[in-house]
Design a protein around this motif. Sequence first.
Motif: not given
Length: 254
Positions: A107-110, A150-151, A158-159
């Motif tokens: 999370p929070g990572v490009a 991801p968000h 995402q997959q």
Amino acid sequence: MNRPPNEPARAGGPYVVELREVTRTYGGVRALRGVDLLVEQGELVAVAGPSGSGKSTMLHLIGTLDRPTTGTVRIAGHDVPGLSDRELSALRARHLGFVFQQFHLAPGVAALDNVADGLLYAGVPLRARRERAAAALERVGLGHRLGHRPHQLSGGEQQRVAVARAVAGDPPLLLADEPTGNLDSAAGTEVLAVLRDLHASGTTILVITHDAEIAAWCPRQVRVRDGRIAGDDGPGSGRRPPGAVPATAKGASR
């Protein structure tokens, strides 16, 4: 023979996956009972069966996450039971890609760095990791989402990032465990289309699924029941193009 550090010696042979008389026992329970499976390069294969059939145990053995109780397991020509833990790690890093039902994105990572970080254990320098990551994201249709976290992505996107991470190192074998299981119909169809295109470009793909529709989509179906191979179209049959992508592709969440 020159090979990267920790890279195990290759035994040779024409198969990406070779299981011969493989058994796996856990605490007296026989999860696999004399399994034989040969997969040639460039195949798209479904390993299908109900819960408890042994397909997840097969996945763990093929993915070198476990060792057989008895029998032969060779992956990309390497004899798995005889390898050290360090050699197994090198084999996974250079020859295997994994896609799971859960996306496992940081999370929070490009997206770019989520994919690039998957190449850390292959010893690829940062600049080259990012170049390969960008190419892999482009390959799965996400070249315009490199900086998205991801968000900010849909479940299907995402997959696809997870698929890009799995293929960024150009492994000869991609293992997809219920890859549409957490997706709705449209997103599941989207991911299967990506797998179809990867197969068309030469990637060998094993899809582990309990979904009969997804299994039927694959050119070759290996049916597992009670720890045995109950049916198999045979090595090489998974090289032909898959059928039409199921319009209502869903996985284990149904």
